[in-house]
Design a protein around this motif. Sequence first.
Motif, PDB file in Angstrom:
ATOM      1  N   SER A  45       0.829  -1.213   0.000  1.00  0.00           N
ATOM      2  CA  SER A  45       0.000   0.000   0.000  1.00  0.00           C
ATOM      3  C   SER A  45       0.860   1.258   0.000  1.00  0.00           C
ATOM      4  CB  SER A  45      -0.950   0.003   1.200  1.00  0.00           C
ATOM      5  OG  SER A  45      -1.952  -0.982   1.043  1.00  0.00           O
ATOM      6  N   TYR A  49       0.637   4.327  -2.665  1.00  0.00           N
ATOM      7  CA  TYR A  49       0.465   5.736  -2.292  1.00  0.00           C
ATOM      8  C   TYR A  49       1.568   6.608  -2.880  1.00  0.00           C
ATOM      9  CZ  TYR A  49      -2.944   3.905   1.052  1.00  0.00           C
ATOM     10  OH  TYR A  49      -4.004   3.268   1.635  1.00  0.00           O
ATOM     11  N   GLY A  52       0.687   7.119  -6.442  1.00  0.00           N
ATOM     12  CA  GLY A  52      -0.434   8.052  -6.536  1.00  0.00           C
ATOM     13  C   GLY A  52      -0.130   9.443  -6.036  1.00  0.00           C
ATOM     14  N   LEU A  54       0.313  10.454  -3.156  1.00  0.00           N
ATOM     15  CA  LEU A  54      -0.329  10.735  -1.877  1.00  0.00           C
ATOM     16  C   LEU A  54       0.711  10.802  -0.762  1.00  0.00           C
ATOM     17  CD1 LEU A  54      -3.390   8.321  -2.173  1.00  0.00           C
ATOM     18  CD2 LEU A  54      -3.404  10.813  -2.446  1.00  0.00           C
ATOM     19  N   ARG A  81      -2.570  14.446  -9.687  1.00  0.00           N
ATOM     20  CA  ARG A  81      -3.537  13.488  -9.138  1.00  0.00           C
ATOM     21  C   ARG A  81      -4.919  13.699  -9.749  1.00  0.00           C
ATOM     22  NH1 ARG A  81      -0.812  14.692  -4.133  1.00  0.00           N
ATOM     23  NH2 ARG A  81      -2.388  16.275  -3.717  1.00  0.00           N
ATOM     24  N   ILE A  85      -4.751  10.529 -12.442  1.00  0.00           N
ATOM     25  CA  ILE A  85      -4.843   9.349 -11.591  1.00  0.00           C
ATOM     26  C   ILE A  85      -6.236   9.210 -10.982  1.00  0.00           C
ATOM     27  CG2 ILE A  85      -3.865   8.147  -9.595  1.00  0.00           C
ATOM     28  CD1 ILE A  85      -1.304   9.827 -10.018  1.00  0.00           C
ATOM     29  N   PHE A  87      -8.459   6.859  -8.161  1.00  0.00           N
ATOM     30  CA  PHE A  87      -8.211   6.025  -6.994  1.00  0.00           C
ATOM     31  C   PHE A  87      -9.461   5.218  -6.634  1.00  0.00           C
ATOM     32  CE2 PHE A  87      -5.423   9.698  -6.608  1.00  0.00           C
ATOM     33  CZ  PHE A  87      -4.199   9.127  -6.256  1.00  0.00           C
ATOM     34  N   PHE A  89     -10.423   2.613  -3.454  1.00  0.00           N
ATOM     35  CA  PHE A  89      -9.935   2.063  -2.196  1.00  0.00           C
ATOM     36  C   PHE A  89     -10.871   0.978  -1.679  1.00  0.00           C
ATOM     37  CE2 PHE A  89      -8.385   6.481  -2.347  1.00  0.00           C
ATOM     38  CZ  PHE A  89      -7.029   6.283  -2.172  1.00  0.00           C
ATOM     39  N   ALA A 155     -13.953   7.657  -9.810  1.00  0.00           N
ATOM     40  CA  ALA A 155     -12.533   7.610 -10.157  1.00  0.00           C
ATOM     41  C   ALA A 155     -12.290   7.918 -11.627  1.00  0.00           C
ATOM     42  CB  ALA A 155     -11.960   6.233  -9.811  1.00  0.00           C
ATOM     43  N   LEU A 164      -5.508   3.417  -9.795  1.00  0.00           N
ATOM     44  CA  LEU A 164      -4.844   2.762  -8.670  1.00  0.00           C
ATOM     45  C   LEU A 164      -5.910   2.157  -7.754  1.00  0.00           C
ATOM     46  CD1 LEU A 164      -2.127   5.440  -7.795  1.00  0.00           C
ATOM     47  CD2 LEU A 164      -1.992   3.532  -9.418  1.00  0.00           C
ATOM     48  N   CYS A 165      -5.797   0.865  -7.512  1.00  0.00           N
ATOM     49  CA  CYS A 165      -6.823   0.135  -6.767  1.00  0.00           C
ATOM     50  C   CYS A 165      -6.202  -0.528  -5.541  1.00  0.00           C
ATOM     51  CB  CYS A 165      -7.460  -0.940  -7.649  1.00  0.00           C
ATOM     52  SG  CYS A 165      -8.017  -0.341  -9.261  1.00  0.00           S
ATOM     53  N   ASP A 166      -6.658  -0.142  -4.362  1.00  0.00           N
ATOM     54  CA  ASP A 166      -6.128  -0.692  -3.111  1.00  0.00           C
ATOM     55  C   ASP A 166      -7.177  -1.612  -2.490  1.00  0.00           C
ATOM     56  OD1 ASP A 166      -4.733  -1.269  -0.853  1.00  0.00           O
ATOM     57  OD2 ASP A 166      -4.595   0.774  -0.100  1.00  0.00           O
TER      58      ASP A 166
END
Length: 222
Positions: A45, A49, A52, A54, A81, A85, A87, A89, A155, A164-166
Amino acid sequence: MIELIDVYKVYRVGTHEIIALRGVNLTIDRGEFVAIMGPSGSGKSTLLYLIGCLDKPTKGKVIIEGQDTSQLNEKQLTELRRDKIGFIFQQYYLIPTLTALENVELPMVFKGVSRARREEKARKLLEMVGLGDKINRKPRELSGGEQQRVAIARALANDPSILLCDEPTGNLDTKSGKVVMDIIKSLNVERGVTVVLVTHDPSLKVYADRVVNIRDGVIYAN
């Protein structure tokens, strides 16, 4: 598309140092679907980040579409961002007082898109993820899988080139998780969106073009 060069990330807790990433080198090509896999605490993770923007590396370079992010100021990072990008989550992070449509519109508000244009686009995105009939529902009126699909639509609001996939299926049942992953894969295949997926679920690696394994902050199979 994405390049990490000798990246370290060190967190300081009191007098202690926690090394989350140790000299990571990674290149992800445009249009690739890469799954980053590893156990809890492996640094996956943290890696996401940094990609991304972050967070910033303690040492090393993170390059996004040819831009060395260490050379960008906060305004430029925010614009990167916002424009490049998307996101997704494990937690959906939808605003509970807004409808599905309004949640999807939100990124376009910050970009200065007109109300008519952002409403039209948000409707189309919600239709694309199968929620065209639920645009006026608030998050509490939607299932977990439906909330995650709203998050996917949000997103995509500003047409990102990177998604970006968490752990995007972490809070979903198997059926809902498959729906979400099929949508993400279709975005990769049909739109050419570069996807970086962080997960500890081995069943998701079938969606990826390549699997990157990480443990103790070190990539050991790439």
